[in-house]
Design an enzyme around this catalytic site. Structure first.
Site, PDB file in Angstrom:
ATOM      1  N   ASP A 110      60.010  19.912  45.967  1.00 15.47           N
ATOM      2  CA  ASP A 110      58.955  19.054  46.508  1.00 15.47           C
ATOM      3  C   ASP A 110      58.125  19.948  47.412  1.00 15.47           C
ATOM      4  OD1 ASP A 110      57.348  17.343  47.962  1.00 15.47           O
ATOM      5  OD2 ASP A 110      58.999  16.239  48.896  1.00 15.47           O
ATOM      6  N   GLU A 124      54.670  13.199  42.044  1.00 13.73           N
ATOM      7  CA  GLU A 124      55.584  12.800  43.120  1.00 13.73           C
ATOM      8  C   GLU A 124      56.095  11.362  42.946  1.00 13.73           C
ATOM      9  OE1 GLU A 124      53.264  13.818  46.563  1.00 13.73           O
ATOM     10  OE2 GLU A 124      53.411  15.954  46.094  1.00 13.73           O
ATOM     11  N   LYS A 180      48.497  22.849  51.013  1.00 13.41           N
ATOM     12  CA  LYS A 180      48.397  21.962  49.855  1.00 13.41           C
ATOM     13  C   LYS A 180      47.019  21.294  49.768  1.00 13.41           C
ATOM     14  CE  LYS A 180      51.181  18.301  47.738  1.00 13.41           C
ATOM     15  NZ  LYS A 180      52.373  17.448  47.971  1.00 13.41           N
ATOM     16  N   ASP A 212      53.910   5.908  49.589  1.00 10.43           N
ATOM     17  CA  ASP A 212      54.297   7.194  50.186  1.00 10.43           C
ATOM     18  C   ASP A 212      53.493   7.439  51.461  1.00 10.43           C
ATOM     19  OD1 ASP A 212      54.675   9.848  50.874  1.00 10.43           O
ATOM     20  OD2 ASP A 212      54.481  10.625  48.841  1.00 10.43           O
TER      21      ASP A 212
END
Ligand code: ADP
Ligand code: MG
Length: 619
Positions: free
Chosen positions: A12, A177, A78, A204
């Site tokens: 992850d 994800e 990211k 999330d």
């Protein structure tokens, strides 16, 4: 050993934290650092060394250095990977390092006198995770499944793949994800069991971002129906709101830059730590210092934090509605709601999500770890293993709770076929106790300290009653998916609390074997310790009752009788204290005899008490 030399790992790669998990016979398990933390901060610090060298720090060391080494640290890479300068204009004010345009519409970060691509910077994080896996598995690792947000486009996915290659990893597959989270909860298997496709919302809420996805899972096919979210909404915002609240009148100086970077960072850390504690406790204490104000100490209540965060959480729910609308789904059609991201530990988030969707969300897995676990499940499938493996049909180790004095009360014994259920009653040992901490334990040993803690929660709001009067029923229920639901209920007041866990997840055959062997080796010593704990608890209880009766009816006993009971009571308490200090040197039989003798010696007193009580009752 569970892993073979061609183990595929699951990664992850997060904005704030990254994790690595590996497949295993009892299901995937995340790999932890030496201090037991699975999360590796996605932060890299680079320093030039003598010559043309470069010193690289990744993770906690780099994160704690972020303040001192501004300009040499990169975070949130990211947000940059696979983007061009025009894509990320809005991001730049949030980044504490310089970003410039590179060749062919790419980006470059200038650090320690050199230019780095986002891929190169992400590769440092990926390399650290790969090294963690190599150390844990004891052999080289060359293949990985990596997760990315569902909204990543092809360029972002391709760039993530390149980052992995730079770290010596061949990406066998990139998965979304939310898909990983659904895999980790075995929702595909459940859909197969029930013989129909499932529609799932994955909510999330991480540190800096909120993502919601609607998935349709039909057999082995996971389809993303829609996504929505906010790339700048998450736990960091809660920290900021709490920070402003704590600074109070000094908030202006905070905003005006009267506070330097180090003070700001310290205040932020204090706020975050208070926020995290408030997920468990009703109140937390925070210490911080501001210029001119010296050291300040404040108490914050959970209700205050919730009032601050509620509007932001409402915003996440509005995004959920938008995602459902885009997917053409109504709430009633949902089969599951899955929570991902550290911020979903907040009770307010869980409550609001449950209200909004009218169903209890999946929370059995650690929300920080669920994406990595799902990546490792996909890795297991790609290695030719089967995900059915994790559906063990027996409990490999016993399950129970901690009882008074650190002993273990086992509710479900090892090798019990699942699904199964067990209920046991407990009570309090202290007068007026209004809360009970329930620790859910796994293992074969007799002492809580020798078992693994799976979860803990507090049952609160028990009305004050004398010790031994409250009746607390604890229920362990393992469903067909291996999810353990623990509930505690105080029967007189109706107060209840509970938790969900996946007890068998990540257990290796070795761990199970070791637990059983150790329990056999320690059987005799454990049994003695358990007996002593029970005896000492009984000493506490009996002497406390005798003390109360002496206070009430002592004047009706002859003076010498009273003095004798007091003497014996003190002697018995001393013996119990010694037994606790040094159980090995204690003669349990002798302590048992002393306790029985004390019972006999206080019979007259007890009889007076009973007669009084009867007289009261028949008045
Ligand atoms: P990301 O996906 O953004 O990389 P995570 O999912 O790990 O990050 O979420 C990190 C956030 O979760 C941080 O803001 C952290 O403060 C928050 N968090 C972690 N544990 C708790 C907790 N027990 N209560 C409230 N917030 C928490
Ligand atoms: Mg995340």
């Amino acid at each position: 050993m569970s892993a073979t030399p061609d183990t595929i790992i699951g990664i992850d790669l997060g904005t704030t934290y990254s994790l690595v998990a590996v497949p295993g016979p009892g299901g995937p398990r995340v790999l932890r650092d030496a201090s037991g933390d699975a999360r590796l901060p996605s932060v890299v610090t680079l320093r030039p060394t003598a010559g043309a060298g470069l010193q690289v720090e990744v993770g906690w060391a780099a994160r704690s250095g972020i303040v001192q080494s501004a300009g040499a640290s990169v975070h949130s890479v990211k947000r940059l990977i696979g983007r061009s300068l025009s894509d990320v204009q809005a991001e730049l004010p949030f980044l504490a390092y310089p970003v410039a345009a590179g060749p062919r519409d790419t980006l470059q970060v200038r650090l320690a006198g050199r230019d780095f691509t986002p891929q190169e910077l992400s590769a440092f994080v990926l390399r650290a995770l790969r090294e963690r896996a190599i150390a844990a598995l004891g052999h080289d690792v060359r293949r990985a499944v990596i997760t990315v947000p569902a909204y990543f486009d092809d360029v972002q996915r391709q760039a993530t793949r390149q980052a992995a290659e730079l770290a010596g990893l061949d990406v066998v597959r990139i998965i979304n994800e939310p898909t990983a989270a659904a895999l980790a909860y075995g929702i595909g298997l459940r859909a197969k069991d029930r013989g129909r496709p499932h529609t799932v919302v994955v909510y999330d809420l991480g540190g800096g971002t909120f993502d919601v996805s609607v998935l349709r899972i039909d057999g082995d096919v996971f389809e993303v129906l829609s996504t929505a979210g906010d790339t700048h909404l998450g736990g960091d915002d809660f920290d900021l709101l709490l920070m402003k609240r704590l600074a109070g009148d000094d908030a202006a100086s905070l905003a005006a830059g009267g506070v330097d970077a180090a003070q700001r960072a310290a205040l932020r850390q204090a706020a975050e730590s208070a926020k995290v504690r408030l997920s468990e406790a009703d109140e937390a204490e925070v210490e911080f210092s501001l210029p001119g104000a010296g050291l300040t100490r404040k108490r914050v209540r959970r209700a205050e934090l919730e009032a601050l965060c509620a509007p932001l959480i409402d915003r996440t729910l509005a995004h959920c509605d938008a995602a459902l609308r885009d997917a053409g789904i109504v709430v009633a059609e949902l089969d599951e709601v899955v929570l991902v991201g550290g911020s979903t530990r907040m009770p307010l988030v869980r409550r609001r999500v449950e209200q909004h969707f009218g169903r209890r969300p999946c929370t059995a897995l650690n929300p920080d770890e669920v994406v990595a676990l799902g990546a490792a499940m996909q890795a297991a499938v790609l290695s030719g293993g089967s995900t059915d493996l994790l559906l063990l049909d027996v409990t490999p180790l016993s399950l129970g709770i901690e009882t008074m004095g650190g002993a273990v009360g086992k509710l479900i014994l090892r090798n019990t076929t699942i699904p199964c259920r067990a209920v046991e009653s407990f009570t309090t040992f202290v007068d007026g106790q209004t809360a009970i901490l329930v620790r859910v334990l796994q293992g074969e040993r007799e002492l809580a300290a020798d078992c693994r803690e799976l979860a803990r929660f507090e049952l609160r709001g028990i009305p004050p009653m004398p010790a031994g009067i409250p009746k607390v029923e604890v229920e362990f229920l393992i469903d067909a998916n291996g999810i353990l639901n623990v509930a505690a209920r105080e029967l007189r007041s109706g107060q209840s609390a509970g938790v969900q866990v996946l007890p068998n997840r990540g257990l290796t055959d070795d761990e199970v074997r070791r637990a059983v062997v150790e329990s056999q080796q320690h059987a005799a010593a454990d049994a003695l310790t358990h007996r002593l704990i029970d005896l000492c608890n009984q000493v506490d209880f009996d002497t406390q009752k005798a003390e109360q009766m002496l206070a009430r009816h002592g004047d009706r006993l002859p003076r010498e009788e009273r003095a004798r009971i007091e003497r014996e009571m003190a002697a018995l308490r001393t013996r119990a204290a010694e037994a606790r200090r040094d159980p090995r040197q204690t003669d349990a039989d002798a302590l048992h005899r002393a306790l029985t003798d004390f019972g006999h010696g206080t019979l007259t007193l007890a009889e007076i008490g009973i007669r009084e009580a009867l007289a009261e009752a028949t008045k």
